[in-house]
Design a protein around this motif. Structure first.
Motif, PDB file in Angstrom:
ATOM      1  N   LEU A  27       0.942  -1.286  -0.057  1.00 49.19           N
ATOM      2  CA  LEU A  27      -0.002   0.329   0.058  1.00 49.19           C
ATOM      3  C   LEU A  27       0.828   1.672  -0.210  1.00 49.19           C
ATOM      4  O   LEU A  27       1.568   1.219   1.144  1.00 49.19           O
ATOM      5  N   VAL A  28       1.011   1.703  -1.225  1.00 53.29           N
ATOM      6  CA  VAL A  28       1.725   3.021  -1.389  1.00 53.29           C
ATOM      7  C   VAL A  28       1.568   4.152  -0.669  1.00 53.29           C
ATOM      8  O   VAL A  28       0.290   4.258  -0.805  1.00 53.29           O
ATOM      9  N   THR A  29       1.389   4.884  -0.004  1.00 53.75           N
ATOM     10  CA  THR A  29       0.504   6.384   1.144  1.00 53.75           C
ATOM     11  C   THR A  29       1.714   6.907   1.718  1.00 53.75           C
ATOM     12  O   THR A  29       2.908   6.429   1.681  1.00 53.75           O
ATOM     13  N   ASP A  30       1.318   8.418   2.073  1.00 55.04           N
ATOM     14  CA  ASP A  30       1.250   9.416   2.834  1.00 55.04           C
ATOM     15  C   ASP A  30       1.424   9.278   3.941  1.00 55.04           C
ATOM     16  O   ASP A  30       2.261   9.493   5.104  1.00 55.04           O
ATOM     17  N   TYR A  31       0.594   8.398   4.353  1.00 51.93           N
ATOM     18  CA  TYR A  31       0.832   8.272   5.939  1.00 51.93           C
ATOM     19  C   TYR A  31       0.257   6.888   5.876  1.00 51.93           C
ATOM     20  O   TYR A  31      -0.409   6.026   6.188  1.00 51.93           O
ATOM     21  N   LEU A  32       0.863   6.699   8.040  1.00 49.23           N
ATOM     22  CA  LEU A  32       0.687   5.316   8.778  1.00 49.23           C
ATOM     23  C   LEU A  32       0.366   5.789   9.640  1.00 49.23           C
ATOM     24  O   LEU A  32       1.038   6.601  10.704  1.00 49.23           O
ATOM     25  N   GLY A  33      -0.699   5.111  10.227  1.00 43.49           N
ATOM     26  CA  GLY A  33      -0.839   5.166  11.644  1.00 43.49           C
ATOM     27  C   GLY A  33      -1.248   3.784  11.953  1.00 43.49           C
ATOM     28  O   GLY A  33      -1.887   2.679  11.563  1.00 43.49           O
ATOM     29  N   LEU A  34      -0.922   3.621  13.290  1.00 44.69           N
ATOM     30  CA  LEU A  34      -1.639   2.029  14.250  1.00 44.69           C
ATOM     31  C   LEU A  34      -2.507   3.046  15.743  1.00 44.69           C
ATOM     32  O   LEU A  34      -1.942   3.694  16.110  1.00 44.69           O
ATOM     33  N   ALA A  35      -3.367   1.745  15.841  1.00 44.22           N
ATOM     34  CA  ALA A  35      -3.972   2.053  16.574  1.00 44.22           C
ATOM     35  C   ALA A  35      -3.716   0.857  17.589  1.00 44.22           C
ATOM     36  O   ALA A  35      -3.990  -0.499  17.098  1.00 44.22           O
ATOM     37  N   THR A 104      -8.557   7.751  -0.232  1.00 45.20           N
ATOM     38  CA  THR A 104      -8.467   6.526  -0.019  1.00 45.20           C
ATOM     39  C   THR A 104      -8.045   6.063   0.906  1.00 45.20           C
ATOM     40  O   THR A 104      -6.522   6.349   1.694  1.00 45.20           O
ATOM     41  N   VAL A 105      -9.165   4.916   2.150  1.00 41.31           N
ATOM     42  CA  VAL A 105      -8.059   4.694   3.049  1.00 41.31           C
ATOM     43  C   VAL A 105      -8.241   2.816   3.066  1.00 41.31           C
ATOM     44  O   VAL A 105      -9.109   2.045   3.003  1.00 41.31           O
ATOM     45  N   TYR A 106      -7.349   2.835   3.877  1.00 42.57           N
ATOM     46  CA  TYR A 106      -6.835   1.300   4.060  1.00 42.57           C
ATOM     47  C   TYR A 106      -7.226   0.814   5.781  1.00 42.57           C
ATOM     48  O   TYR A 106      -5.820   1.815   5.829  1.00 42.57           O
TER      49      TYR A 106
END
Length: 171
Positions: A27-35, A104-106
């Motif tokens: 998943l190519v993305t500019d943002y990544l967060g973890l919960a 788009t959200v993954y």
């Protein structure tokens, strides 16, 4: 299990980092967060005392591995989210619903509860099976659209969470 030079099990940390790498490649993305699940009782457990009651206790080394994974994530510059009384899935769902208006959200999870959020803007990626769930994939797997997943789980139950379904009704 994988162990460090001090004999401490690091299998979970290794798996965590491998999964992050897999996500970054897929998943190519500019943002990544973890919960993360916060320690303590959730609102579901307050409402239904048997919620997740059938799950075995986590291995003794899990708190250490979670703490190390969080520490590594912070060093990698990732945003971490945790809220007392809520599960990680609640946080992921809330963030996804807010961010869908911006693109788009993954959601990366293997939890079928999150499939109810799948839409033209929200997708669920199961990194372990390397499957991306869009509307068609949810219909293919469950025979119904994402917006019916809540009713499906209410009728069939969810053994992993110890939530009973309606007696005599299965998938």
């Amino acid at each position: 299990p994988l162990k460090n030079s001090k004999g401490v099990n690091t299998s979970g940390v290794f798996g965590f980092l491998n999964t992050l790498e897999k996500i970054k490649k897929r998943l190519v993305t500019d943002y990544l967060g973890l919960a993360f699940d916060a320690p303590g009782e959730t609102f579901r457990e307050k409402e239904f005392k048997e919620y997740k009651a059938n799950r075995p206790a986590a291995p003794a080394d899990i708190p250490f591995q979670i703490a190390k994974s969080k520490e590594l994530a912070q060093h990698l510059g990732l945003a971490l989210y945790e809220l007392e009384g809520y599960e990680a899935d609640d946080i992921l769902a809330t963030i996804a619903m807010k961010l869908k208006n911006f693109g788009t959200v993954y959601i990366v999870s293997s939890d079928k509860d999150l499939l109810q959020l799948v839409s033209d803007k929200i997708f669920v990626y199961d990194a372990y099976r390397d499957e991306i769930f869009d509307r068609d994939k949810v219909i293919e797997k469950y025979g119904l659209p994402p917006e019916r997943i809540v009713e499906y789980l209410a009728l069939t139950g969810d053994a992993i969470d110890n939530v009973p379904g309606v007696p005599g009704i299965g998938p």
